[in-house]
Design an enzyme around this catalytic site. Structure first.
Site, PDB file in Angstrom:
ATOM      1  N   ASP A 169      27.040   5.838  12.237  1.00  0.00           N
ATOM      2  CA  ASP A 169      27.438   4.786  13.669  1.00  0.00           C
ATOM      3  C   ASP A 169      25.777   4.892  13.961  1.00  0.00           C
ATOM      4  O   ASP A 169      25.236   5.579  14.801  1.00  0.00           O
ATOM      5  CB  ASP A 169      28.150   5.556  14.368  1.00  0.00           C
ATOM      6  CG  ASP A 169      28.452   4.536  15.587  1.00  0.00           C
ATOM      7  OD1 ASP A 169      27.522   3.767  16.028  1.00  0.00           O
ATOM      8  OD2 ASP A 169      29.644   4.351  16.047  1.00  0.00           O
ATOM      9  N   HIS A 170      25.172   3.924  13.788  1.00  0.00           N
ATOM     10  CA  HIS A 170      23.648   3.674  14.034  1.00  0.00           C
ATOM     11  C   HIS A 170      23.320   3.972  15.611  1.00  0.00           C
ATOM     12  O   HIS A 170      22.301   3.961  15.867  1.00  0.00           O
ATOM     13  CB  HIS A 170      22.933   2.341  13.409  1.00  0.00           C
ATOM     14  CG  HIS A 170      23.292   1.304  13.858  1.00  0.00           C
ATOM     15  ND1 HIS A 170      24.347   0.533  13.514  1.00  0.00           N
ATOM     16  CD2 HIS A 170      22.613   0.449  14.754  1.00  0.00           C
ATOM     17  CE1 HIS A 170      24.471  -0.445  13.739  1.00  0.00           C
ATOM     18  NE2 HIS A 170      23.585  -0.812  14.874  1.00  0.00           N
ATOM     19  N   HIS A 232      31.092   1.763  17.801  1.00  0.00           N
ATOM     20  CA  HIS A 232      30.036   2.068  18.617  1.00  0.00           C
ATOM     21  C   HIS A 232      30.495   1.954  20.224  1.00  0.00           C
ATOM     22  O   HIS A 232      30.003   3.000  21.016  1.00  0.00           O
ATOM     23  CB  HIS A 232      28.963   0.853  18.780  1.00  0.00           C
ATOM     24  CG  HIS A 232      28.686   0.333  17.180  1.00  0.00           C
ATOM     25  ND1 HIS A 232      28.069   1.398  16.228  1.00  0.00           N
ATOM     26  CD2 HIS A 232      28.579  -0.890  16.528  1.00  0.00           C
ATOM     27  CE1 HIS A 232      27.942   0.530  15.103  1.00  0.00           C
ATOM     28  NE2 HIS A 232      28.198  -0.527  15.230  1.00  0.00           N
TER      29      HIS A 232
HETATM   30  P1  NAD Z   1      24.185  -6.273   0.645  1.00  0.00           P
HETATM   31  O1  NAD Z   1      25.117  -7.131   0.269  1.00  0.00           O
HETATM   32  O2  NAD Z   1      22.837  -6.897   1.118  1.00  0.00           O
HETATM   33  O3  NAD Z   1      23.901  -5.184  -0.564  1.00  0.00           O
HETATM   34  C1  NAD Z   1      24.690  -4.792  -1.531  1.00  0.00           C
HETATM   35  C2  NAD Z   1      24.016  -3.898  -2.508  1.00  0.00           C
HETATM   36  O4  NAD Z   1      25.168  -3.294  -3.072  1.00  0.00           O
HETATM   37  C3  NAD Z   1      23.076  -4.601  -3.402  1.00  0.00           C
HETATM   38  O5  NAD Z   1      22.182  -3.715  -3.658  1.00  0.00           O
HETATM   39  C4  NAD Z   1      23.928  -4.959  -4.852  1.00  0.00           C
HETATM   40  O6  NAD Z   1      23.236  -5.013  -5.955  1.00  0.00           O
HETATM   41  C5  NAD Z   1      24.977  -3.646  -4.801  1.00  0.00           C
HETATM   42  N1  NAD Z   1      26.094  -3.818  -5.302  1.00  0.00           N
HETATM   43  C6  NAD Z   1      27.095  -4.687  -5.419  1.00  0.00           C
HETATM   44  N2  NAD Z   1      28.204  -4.735  -6.175  1.00  0.00           N
HETATM   45  C7  NAD Z   1      27.477  -3.522  -7.033  1.00  0.00           C
HETATM   46  C8  NAD Z   1      28.208  -2.790  -8.259  1.00  0.00           C
HETATM   47  N3  NAD Z   1      29.208  -3.323  -8.591  1.00  0.00           N
HETATM   48  N4  NAD Z   1      27.474  -1.912  -8.859  1.00  0.00           N
HETATM   49  C9  NAD Z   1      26.263  -1.413  -8.157  1.00  0.00           C
HETATM   50  N5  NAD Z   1      25.629  -2.250  -7.236  1.00  0.00           N
HETATM   51  C10 NAD Z   1      26.369  -3.214  -6.601  1.00  0.00           C
HETATM   52  O7  NAD Z   1      24.865  -5.252   1.500  1.00  0.00           O
HETATM   53  P2  NAD Z   1      24.069  -4.687   2.917  1.00  0.00           P
HETATM   54  O8  NAD Z   1      23.901  -5.780   3.968  1.00  0.00           O
HETATM   55  O9  NAD Z   1      22.868  -3.952   2.333  1.00  0.00           O
HETATM   56  O10 NAD Z   1      25.019  -3.674   3.475  1.00  0.00           O
HETATM   57  C11 NAD Z   1      25.234  -2.504   2.748  1.00  0.00           C
HETATM   58  C12 NAD Z   1      26.306  -1.653   3.851  1.00  0.00           C
HETATM   59  O11 NAD Z   1      25.980  -1.429   4.945  1.00  0.00           O
HETATM   60  C13 NAD Z   1      27.687  -2.237   3.887  1.00  0.00           C
HETATM   61  O12 NAD Z   1      28.742  -1.450   3.919  1.00  0.00           O
HETATM   62  C14 NAD Z   1      27.594  -2.785   5.280  1.00  0.00           C
HETATM   63  O13 NAD Z   1      28.667  -2.999   6.130  1.00  0.00           O
HETATM   64  C15 NAD Z   1      26.577  -1.777   6.080  1.00  0.00           C
HETATM   65  N6  NAD Z   1      25.803  -2.087   7.072  1.00  0.00           N
HETATM   66  C16 NAD Z   1      24.730  -2.881   6.896  1.00  0.00           C
HETATM   67  C17 NAD Z   1      23.697  -3.245   7.842  1.00  0.00           C
HETATM   68  C18 NAD Z   1      22.727  -4.178   7.639  1.00  0.00           C
HETATM   69  O14 NAD Z   1      21.695  -4.338   8.602  1.00  0.00           O
HETATM   70  N7  NAD Z   1      22.589  -4.773   6.516  1.00  0.00           N
HETATM   71  C19 NAD Z   1      24.046  -2.746   9.121  1.00  0.00           C
HETATM   72  C20 NAD Z   1      24.995  -1.934   9.217  1.00  0.00           C
HETATM   73  C21 NAD Z   1      25.882  -1.483   8.235  1.00  0.00           C
END
Ligand code: NAD
Length: 482
Positions: A169-170, A232
């Site tokens: 939980d950042h 949060h």
């Molecule tokens: P994103 O969609 O940008 O990235 C997803 C990644 O998963 C990519 O590297 C993709 O290649 C990989 N991927 C997807 N399907 C795949 C598969 N079948 N096999 C292997 N790799 C696969 O997502 P994100 O924004 O980086 O978010 C990732 C997680 O972090 C999520 O749970 C999101 O809710 C959480 N999150 C993200 C942020 C943010 O700032 N982006 C903030 C808080 C939480």
């Protein structure tokens, strides 16, 4: 191992945070990062991505070549069982090359529907069979409601013990959220007043200026209650309301937080409308640019019933807090980006300064979480001059001013904690479960009734009118956060 290493989170947060740790000497030479994602990439290409992401986030990057040489790439569909064996082989080679003593951290930076599958494969294919420690870091959302969270937890627990699971939980990595505990428990002047005899109400605001951006598809299924309140907001409330732990260790702090969540009065059925307000943004203007309504955003239904704003009144039924409302509000497309906590103290028993026809302002303790970091104490003092008039004054402490350096990013702190095995600032399963059971009762009502007033607040405002009325009923108002 970072699963989802070509994704947004890895690029924007994880690589720069790891670099900062490396530069400060908090990450020794004995480390390797395997990036896992579907796209085919060579190690060189992956290392270039890492370098780019670090240079976008950080000005000074003297050791970037050395740092990025520790990164390896494994192209791998996480649903494909065959790839795990070769991933394990690579991990074993790197383990001996960098002398890692069999310690492994698995960071799942990808869509939550894969969490369960990955955990099962890690176990079945021997990746968790190590001599050192094994830890699993997972991002939110942790399930969609209590039932799905339980299902996910059961899957994870087949491969990892509770104390090996680090649920991010950042907000818990933010400097001033961590500071709540210190402000409360290291100062003789606050803790004696920290109860229903002296505190009138508490207000926790987390407002964003941005709209849903490209996340319409996800957000439609989530909404502000699941996206912000379940995790949060309730975590901040737990830290504000918990009893002093007997020791500052993970178990004791978590146990006090859990007690707060257990004491949270459940709100359900007909009561929901009296305690909670939902909002959805309309078009409006943000810094003189016009912004579309939520229903006009990409991947959003034109008659969407999803809330982009929540305000609520929480009551904690225990000795310390009985009768003190804790108001929370969070939303998108609001007037300011701000996370703040305002503690409003009760009025003094008798105002000696009434003869000047002036009402005294209550004392407020404001904890600024972001973007500014610090605390402000609002007091009353004598107005300079002949008369005995009182005037409001503010005592300010700005975190950044004191040591001149930027406080570490939440992800940097959390990654470091995880490497050291300190789970204090991660969410325990009991906290997740109690939070879901609280918010599920509200979602049930909101999902089964269409909100006819949506959209009900213009972009660039502080939310719907009903959120102001929620406090007015109790004789209070939202203290401005801007
Ligand atoms: P994103 O969609 O940008 O990235 C997803 C990644 O998963 C990519 O590297 C993709 O290649 C990989 N991927 C997807 N399907 C795949 C598969 N079948 N096999 C292997 N790799 C696969 O997502 P994100 O924004 O980086 O978010 C990732 C997680 O972090 C999520 O749970 C999101 O809710 C959480 N999150 C993200 C942020 C943010 O700032 N982006 C903030 C808080 C939480």
């Amino acid at each position: 191992m970072i699963f989802g290493a070509t994704g947004d989170l890895a690029k924007r947060k994880l690589f720069p945070s790891l670099y900062r740790l490396f530069e400060k000497g908090n990450l020794s030479e004995h480390f390797a990062v395997i990036g896992v994602a579907r796209r085919p990439l060579t190690n060189d290409e992956f290392q270039d991505n890492v370098k780019k992401s670090v240079s976008t986030a950080i000005d000074k990057e003297d050791r970037i070549e050395e740092f990025s040489s520790h990164f390896y790439y494994h192209s791998h569909d996480v649903t494909d069982s065959d790839s795990y064996a070769s991933l394990n082989k690579l991990a074993e080679q790197l383990d001996s090359h960098y002398q890692l003593d069999g310690n492994r951290i698995f960071y799942l930076a990808m869509a939550p529907e894969f969490f369960g599958t990955i955990a099962l494969h890690l176990k079945e294919d021997g990746l968790t069979n190590v001599n050192g420690f094994k830890r699993l870091v997972i991002e939110k959302p942790f399930g969609h409601n209590l039932e799905s969270a339980k299902e996910l937890n059961t899957q994870l627990r087949t491969a990892f013990a509770e104390d090996e699971i680090y649920r991010i939980d950042h907000y818990l990595g933010k400097e001033m959220v961590q500071n709540i505990e210190v402000i409360r428990f290291a100062n003789a002047i606050f803790e004696p007043l920290w109860n229903n005899r002296y505190i009138a109400n508490i207000q926790v605001t987390s407002s964003e200026v941005l709209g849903v951006e490209e996340r319409g598809r996800y957000y439609e299924k989530s909404g502000a209650l699941r996206d912000m309140v379940q995790n949060h907001m309730l975590q901040m409330v737990a830290l504000l309301a918990m009893e002093p732990p007997i020791r500052l260790n993970t178990d004791e702090i978590r146990s006090e937080k859990v007690k707060v969540l257990r004491a949270l009065r459940p709100i359900s059925g007909e009561e929901v409308k009296d305690y909670f307000v939902r909002g959805q943004y309309d078009s409006g203007s943000i810094t003189s640019e016009s912004a579309p309504a939520y229903r006009e955003e990409q991947m959003v239904e034109p008659d969407s019933n999803t809330e982009t704003y929540v305000a609520g009144k929480l009551l904690i039924d225990n000795f310390r807090w009985a009768g003190v409302p804790i108001y929370i509000r969070t939303g998108k497309r609001m007037a300011a980006k701000s996370t703040k906590i305002v503690i409003q103290f009760k009025d003094i028993p008798m105002n000696l300064y009434y003869q000047t026809e002036q009402t005294l302002n209550p004392n407020l303790l404001v904890i600024h979480i972001q973007p500014e970091e610090g605390i402000t104490l609002h007091l009353n003092a004598k107005k300079a001059g002949q008369s005995m008039e009182a005037t409001p004054v503010k005592l300010n402490f700005a975190n950044k001013g004191i040591d001149g350096i930027n406080t570490p990013e939440a992800y940097e702190k959390l990654l470091y904690d995880c490497m050291r095995g300190d789970a204090t600032n991660f969410t325990h399963w009991d906290e997740v479960a109690l939070s879901w059971s609280f918010t599920d009762k509200i979602s049930e009502v909101w999902e089964s009734t269409v909100e006819k007033n949506f959209p009900n607040y213009a972009s660039g405002t502080m939310g719907p009118k009903a959120a102001d009325e929620l406090l007015e009923k109790d004789g209070y108002f939202w203290w401005p956060v801007t």
